[in-house]
Design a protein around this motif. Structure first.
Motif, PDB file in Angstrom:
ATOM      1  N   GLU A 143       0.827  -1.215   0.000  1.00 59.58           N
ATOM      2  CA  GLU A 143       0.000   0.000   0.000  1.00 59.58           C
ATOM      3  C   GLU A 143       0.854   1.255   0.000  1.00 59.58           C
ATOM      4  O   GLU A 143       0.555   2.226  -0.702  1.00 59.58           O
ATOM      5  N   MET A 165       2.349   1.770  -3.409  1.00 59.96           N
ATOM      6  CA  MET A 165       1.316   2.230  -4.340  1.00 59.96           C
ATOM      7  C   MET A 165       0.980   3.698  -4.091  1.00 59.96           C
ATOM      8  O   MET A 165       0.808   4.483  -5.026  1.00 59.96           O
ATOM      9  N   VAL A 222      -7.778  10.595  -2.608  1.00 64.21           N
ATOM     10  CA  VAL A 222      -7.509   9.233  -3.076  1.00 64.21           C
ATOM     11  C   VAL A 222      -6.440   8.557  -2.208  1.00 64.21           C
ATOM     12  O   VAL A 222      -6.506   7.353  -1.952  1.00 64.21           O
ATOM     13  N   ARG A 270      -8.019   7.152   0.668  1.00 65.98           N
ATOM     14  CA  ARG A 270      -8.768   5.963   0.236  1.00 65.98           C
ATOM     15  C   ARG A 270      -7.832   4.755   0.153  1.00 65.98           C
ATOM     16  O   ARG A 270      -8.165   3.653   0.568  1.00 65.98           O
ATOM     17  N   ILE A 271      -6.627   4.993  -0.412  1.00 72.37           N
ATOM     18  CA  ILE A 271      -5.657   3.897  -0.526  1.00 72.37           C
ATOM     19  C   ILE A 271      -5.264   3.389   0.851  1.00 72.37           C
ATOM     20  O   ILE A 271      -5.188   2.180   1.092  1.00 72.37           O
ATOM     21  N   VAL A 278      -6.455  -2.832  -4.451  1.00 67.17           N
ATOM     22  CA  VAL A 278      -6.289  -1.393  -4.230  1.00 67.17           C
ATOM     23  C   VAL A 278      -6.648  -0.601  -5.491  1.00 67.17           C
ATOM     24  O   VAL A 278      -7.201   0.494  -5.414  1.00 67.17           O
ATOM     25  N   SER A 279      -6.337  -1.160  -6.671  1.00 65.28           N
ATOM     26  CA  SER A 279      -6.669  -0.474  -7.919  1.00 65.28           C
ATOM     27  C   SER A 279      -8.169  -0.258  -8.039  1.00 65.28           C
ATOM     28  O   SER A 279      -8.626   0.814  -8.442  1.00 65.28           O
ATOM     29  N   ARG A 301     -10.164  -0.096  -5.581  1.00 64.59           N
ATOM     30  CA  ARG A 301     -10.500   0.910  -4.569  1.00 64.59           C
ATOM     31  C   ARG A 301     -10.272   2.316  -5.120  1.00 64.59           C
ATOM     32  O   ARG A 301     -11.081   3.223  -4.915  1.00 64.59           O
ATOM     33  N   ILE A 302      -9.150   2.493  -5.818  1.00 57.41           N
ATOM     34  CA  ILE A 302      -8.845   3.801  -6.396  1.00 57.41           C
ATOM     35  C   ILE A 302      -9.916   4.207  -7.402  1.00 57.41           C
ATOM     36  O   ILE A 302     -10.389   5.344  -7.426  1.00 57.41           O
TER      37      ILE A 302
END
Lengths: 196, 196
Positions: free
Chosen positions: A155, A158, A187, A190-191, B187-188, B190-191
DNA sequence: GTCTATATTATGATAGAC
DNA sequence: GTCTATCATAATATAGAC
């Protein structure tokens, strides 16, 4: 034992004052590094950009590597106050969020930094192999992560890439800082799974 | 009019078959580009890595630029089938998700690609200024975005960077493909705000 | 602090033999 | 397809004058 002429030679990464001519060289180098990469930037390009000769650049810095180190340290040192504030704070999640906001703000305001510091192969190697840089990056990630699990590391990676990439993206060069900062912060939380 | 010896000289990006000696050069170049950047990689380094001389490399490719173009086209062409499948699909959100999964899979399986294709200044310039590459990237983003709003573009840029960065990160080099792919996909989505 | 001039090495690239 | 040999240029870097 640490002289002002040899930044980050030993000990910890720290803030260093540079003379005006040196600042001009570092500013030009930073711009050219961001556009062409460190390896794609020659001393002649730096000299021409400043409006002096190569020999004058060599009077300010002994080698090209010294310029790379000085640029890296100067820009990374801007994070020191933010990091120290975060480390001093007792509420860990709040410290992480505060640091995140500040890092995003710096990345958005000085977008050209990001490509070089995060992705240039020469700088990446320097950051990984030069102990003072290594230790500083460790401190930074310790606050931003707070844990060592693989999921958390993924995470974090990313998150770092998401911020860097958005800030660097040519398509987003026209987006104003406020809009970009707001969306990035949103965002990013959110991540991280923060309630934000 | 398009000869096999001049990939992507005109028209669209396409899959090109290379001879074994050429493949060896391109493989070595890709590895060296990922580690040192395009500008940080000399023809001598490529030749030494293959185990031949510079002149032999020049027999396969007329210029260094040709090698960069060939590497870029060869790797980007691997996305063609995925993209065409996605473009043929009627359900747009599903097409986007399917393409996302495939792109993540390719990035995870061949991690060394990402640094060069996404972040190397020389390749980035090529992708932006060479029309066949430009058009191909446009098609790719049209499926992955589906809209043109600034917020969507920021999310797309962050998504791209998040995936790239995680896949490139030295700290995550030891993470197995399955774990990394699963977390990235999660996670993608989620984004993107997908329910996934 | 900057210049001109120069040394040294490495780079991209070519010619021609095998 | 690969080699040796070579070229022109550009790179990093230094010496010494102003």
């Amino acid at each position: 034992m640490t002289s002002a002429r040899e930044p980050v030679a030993d000990g910890e990464l720290r803030f260093v004052e540079f003379s005006a001519p040196r600042k001009r060289v570092l500013d030009a180098a930073l711009d050219l590094f961001a556009e062409n990469g460190v390896s794609g930037t020659s001393l002649q390009m730096i000299a021409s950009s400043v409006g002096i000769t190569k020999a004058a650049v060599y009077h300010q810095f002994r080698t090209k590597e010294d310029i790379v180190v000085a640029v890296t340290e100067r820009e990374l040192a801007r994070l020191i106050p933010m990091l120290e504030r975060a480390e001093a704070q007792e509420d860990a999640p709040q410290a992480r969020d505060d640091l995140l906001v500040e890092v995003i703000d710096m990345a958005v305001r000085d977008r050209r930094l990001v490509r070089t510091l995060q992705f240039d192969p020469v700088v990446v190697r320097l950051l990984a192999e030069h102990p003072p840089f290594e230790r500083f990056m460790d401190r930074l990630y310790r606050v931003l992560l707070g844990d060592d699990g693989v999921d958390v590391m993924i995470e974090a990676a990313m998150l770092q890439g998401a911020i860097s990439s958005a800030v660097m993206h040519p398509f987003l060069a026209g987006v104003d800082d406020e809009t970009l900062r707001a969306r990035l912060t949103d965002v990013s939380r959110r991540i991280l799974g923060l309630t934000g």
